[in-house]
Design a protein around this motif. Structure first.
Motif, PDB file in Angstrom:
ATOM      1  N   VAL A  12       0.836  -1.199   0.000  1.00 41.28           N
ATOM      2  CA  VAL A  12       0.000   0.000   0.000  1.00 41.28           C
ATOM      3  C   VAL A  12       0.873   1.251   0.000  1.00 41.28           C
ATOM      4  CG1 VAL A  12      -2.027  -1.018   1.117  1.00 41.28           C
ATOM      5  CG2 VAL A  12      -0.211  -0.064   2.531  1.00 41.28           C
ATOM      6  N   ILE A  13       0.298   2.334  -0.497  1.00 39.85           N
ATOM      7  CA  ILE A  13       0.932   3.647  -0.458  1.00 39.85           C
ATOM      8  C   ILE A  13      -0.065   4.581   0.209  1.00 39.85           C
ATOM      9  CG2 ILE A  13       1.885   5.541  -1.823  1.00 39.85           C
ATOM     10  CD1 ILE A  13       2.467   3.409  -4.010  1.00 39.85           C
ATOM     11  N   LEU A  14       0.390   5.300   1.226  1.00 36.06           N
ATOM     12  CA  LEU A  14      -0.478   6.186   1.993  1.00 36.06           C
ATOM     13  C   LEU A  14      -0.105   7.636   1.758  1.00 36.06           C
ATOM     14  CD1 LEU A  14      -0.121   3.440   3.681  1.00 36.06           C
ATOM     15  CD2 LEU A  14      -1.009   4.760   5.563  1.00 36.06           C
ATOM     16  N   ALA A  15      -1.113   8.483   1.617  1.00 34.56           N
ATOM     17  CA  ALA A  15      -0.929   9.929   1.660  1.00 34.56           C
ATOM     18  C   ALA A  15      -1.305  10.335   3.081  1.00 34.56           C
ATOM     19  CB  ALA A  15      -1.821  10.625   0.645  1.00 34.56           C
ATOM     20  N   VAL A  16      -0.410  11.060   3.747  1.00 34.53           N
ATOM     21  CA  VAL A  16      -0.636  11.415   5.149  1.00 34.53           C
ATOM     22  C   VAL A  16      -0.443  12.910   5.362  1.00 34.53           C
ATOM     23  CG1 VAL A  16       0.130   9.120   5.896  1.00 34.53           C
ATOM     24  CG2 VAL A  16       1.741  10.994   5.915  1.00 34.53           C
ATOM     25  N   ASP A  17      -0.993  13.383   6.475  1.00 37.65           N
ATOM     26  CA  ASP A  17      -0.849  14.788   6.854  1.00 37.65           C
ATOM     27  C   ASP A  17       0.633  15.060   7.133  1.00 37.65           C
ATOM     28  OD1 ASP A  17      -0.772  17.258   8.084  1.00 37.65           O
ATOM     29  OD2 ASP A  17      -2.415  16.835   9.465  1.00 37.65           O
ATOM     30  N   THR A  44       4.100  10.976   2.058  1.00 39.32           N
ATOM     31  CA  THR A  44       3.665   9.626   1.722  1.00 39.32           C
ATOM     32  C   THR A  44       4.525   8.600   2.442  1.00 39.32           C
ATOM     33  OG1 THR A  44       5.096   9.444  -0.228  1.00 39.32           O
ATOM     34  CG2 THR A  44       2.888  10.316  -0.589  1.00 39.32           C
ATOM     35  N   LEU A  45       3.952   7.433   2.619  1.00 39.10           N
ATOM     36  CA  LEU A  45       4.737   6.308   3.079  1.00 39.10           C
ATOM     37  C   LEU A  45       4.206   5.062   2.422  1.00 39.10           C
ATOM     38  CD1 LEU A  45       3.720   4.878   6.415  1.00 39.10           C
ATOM     39  CD2 LEU A  45       2.956   7.167   5.974  1.00 39.10           C
ATOM     40  N   SER A  46       5.032   4.050   2.355  1.00 43.97           N
ATOM     41  CA  SER A  46       4.644   2.798   1.726  1.00 43.97           C
ATOM     42  C   SER A  46       4.921   1.667   2.687  1.00 43.97           C
ATOM     43  CB  SER A  46       5.412   2.602   0.411  1.00 43.97           C
ATOM     44  OG  SER A  46       6.804   2.665   0.648  1.00 43.97           O
ATOM     45  N   GLY A  47       4.241   0.564   2.447  1.00 43.74           N
ATOM     46  CA  GLY A  47       4.432  -0.586   3.311  1.00 43.74           C
ATOM     47  C   GLY A  47       3.528  -1.726   2.908  1.00 43.74           C
ATOM     48  N   THR A  48       3.456  -2.727   3.785  1.00 46.80           N
ATOM     49  CA  THR A  48       2.590  -3.876   3.564  1.00 46.80           C
ATOM     50  C   THR A  48       1.693  -4.040   4.784  1.00 46.80           C
ATOM     51  OG1 THR A  48       4.245  -5.407   4.451  1.00 46.80           O
ATOM     52  CG2 THR A  48       4.247  -5.071   2.060  1.00 46.80           C
ATOM     53  N   ILE A  49       0.513  -4.567   4.529  1.00 43.75           N
ATOM     54  CA  ILE A  49      -0.461  -4.789   5.591  1.00 43.75           C
ATOM     55  C   ILE A  49      -1.401  -5.906   5.134  1.00 43.75           C
ATOM     56  CG2 ILE A  49      -2.093  -3.053   4.739  1.00 43.75           C
ATOM     57  CD1 ILE A  49      -2.595  -2.360   7.738  1.00 43.75           C
ATOM     58  N   ALA A  59      -8.741   4.341   8.868  1.00 47.10           N
ATOM     59  CA  ALA A  59      -9.354   5.055   9.987  1.00 47.10           C
ATOM     60  C   ALA A  59      -8.346   5.818  10.851  1.00 47.10           C
ATOM     61  CB  ALA A  59     -10.133   4.067  10.861  1.00 47.10           C
ATOM     62  N   VAL A  60      -7.044   5.637  10.603  1.00 48.64           N
ATOM     63  CA  VAL A  60      -6.018   6.322  11.394  1.00 48.64           C
ATOM     64  C   VAL A  60      -6.099   7.824  11.130  1.00 48.64           C
ATOM     65  CG1 VAL A  60      -3.516   6.656  11.652  1.00 48.64           C
ATOM     66  CG2 VAL A  60      -4.456   4.343  11.496  1.00 48.64           C
ATOM     67  N   ALA A  61      -6.165   8.601  12.209  1.00 53.08           N
ATOM     68  CA  ALA A  61      -6.210  10.056  12.074  1.00 53.08           C
ATOM     69  C   ALA A  61      -4.938  10.545  11.377  1.00 53.08           C
ATOM     70  CB  ALA A  61      -6.335  10.708  13.442  1.00 53.08           C
ATOM     71  N   GLY A  62      -5.106  11.349  10.337  1.00 55.15           N
ATOM     72  CA  GLY A  62      -3.966  11.868   9.593  1.00 55.15           C
ATOM     73  C   GLY A  62      -3.687  11.107   8.308  1.00 55.15           C
ATOM     74  N   VAL A  63      -4.329   9.939   8.117  1.00 51.47           N
ATOM     75  CA  VAL A  63      -4.194   9.207   6.854  1.00 51.47           C
ATOM     76  C   VAL A  63      -5.230   9.777   5.897  1.00 51.47           C
ATOM     77  CG1 VAL A  63      -4.468   6.977   5.684  1.00 51.47           C
ATOM     78  CG2 VAL A  63      -3.266   7.096   7.865  1.00 51.47           C
ATOM     79  N   GLU A  64      -4.763  10.350   4.805  1.00 54.24           N
ATOM     80  CA  GLU A  64      -5.659  10.992   3.849  1.00 54.24           C
ATOM     81  C   GLU A  64      -6.151  10.026   2.782  1.00 54.24           C
ATOM     82  OE1 GLU A  64      -3.311  14.348   2.624  1.00 54.24           O
ATOM     83  OE2 GLU A  64      -3.559  15.326   4.571  1.00 54.24           O
ATOM     84  N   SER A  65      -5.324   9.047   2.407  1.00 55.45           N
ATOM     85  CA  SER A  65      -5.759   8.027   1.452  1.00 55.45           C
ATOM     86  C   SER A  65      -4.858   6.808   1.556  1.00 55.45           C
ATOM     87  CB  SER A  65      -5.766   8.567   0.017  1.00 55.45           C
ATOM     88  OG  SER A  65      -4.446   8.781  -0.441  1.00 55.45           O
ATOM     89  N   VAL A  66      -5.416   5.665   1.173  1.00 53.04           N
ATOM     90  CA  VAL A  66      -4.676   4.406   1.123  1.00 53.04           C
ATOM     91  C   VAL A  66      -4.915   3.814  -0.258  1.00 53.04           C
ATOM     92  CG1 VAL A  66      -4.410   2.079   2.075  1.00 53.04           C
ATOM     93  CG2 VAL A  66      -4.994   3.985   3.595  1.00 53.04           C
ATOM     94  N   ASP A  67      -3.844   3.608  -1.011  1.00 49.80           N
ATOM     95  CA  ASP A  67      -3.939   3.012  -2.345  1.00 49.80           C
ATOM     96  C   ASP A  67      -3.120   1.743  -2.382  1.00 49.80           C
ATOM     97  OD1 ASP A  67      -5.473   5.097  -3.725  1.00 49.80           O
ATOM     98  OD2 ASP A  67      -3.675   6.325  -3.437  1.00 49.80           O
TER      99      ASP A  67
END
Length: 82
Positions: A12-17, A44-49, A59-67
């Motif tokens: 996943v790649i996340l856009a965060v505050d 942004t940050l990337s990782g696996t889940i 649902a994490v506060a500050g996560v703007e999108s998860v792709d």
């Protein structure tokens, strides 16, 4: 949760505050994200889940999108279809 009921990890790649970057990274880890890359300047940050943990990550506060991470395969340059 038994091993058989756990879903496979996905990239996943996340856009965060960006103003709360470190805080969001730690909260994402607590939600189950294994961080593989941090790009603080880009926010942004990337990782696996595990697939079934994506809603908790969203649902994490500050996560703007998860792709989901995607791989795109291009044909070779000499291919008739471009």
């Amino acid at each position: 949760m038994s091993e058989s009921s756990r879903s496979e990890p996905v990239g996943v790649i996340l856009a965060v505050d960006p103003d709360r970057f470190a805080e969001v990274v730690e909260a994402a880890r607590r939600a189950g994200l294994t961080v593989t890359g941090e790009q603080q300047i880009l926010g942004t940050l990337s990782g696996t889940i595990a697939e079934d943990r994506i809603p908790a990550l969203e649902a994490v506060a500050g996560v703007e999108s998860v792709d989901r991470d995607r791989t795109i395969h291009l044909p070779p340059p000499d291919s008739p279809i471009q």
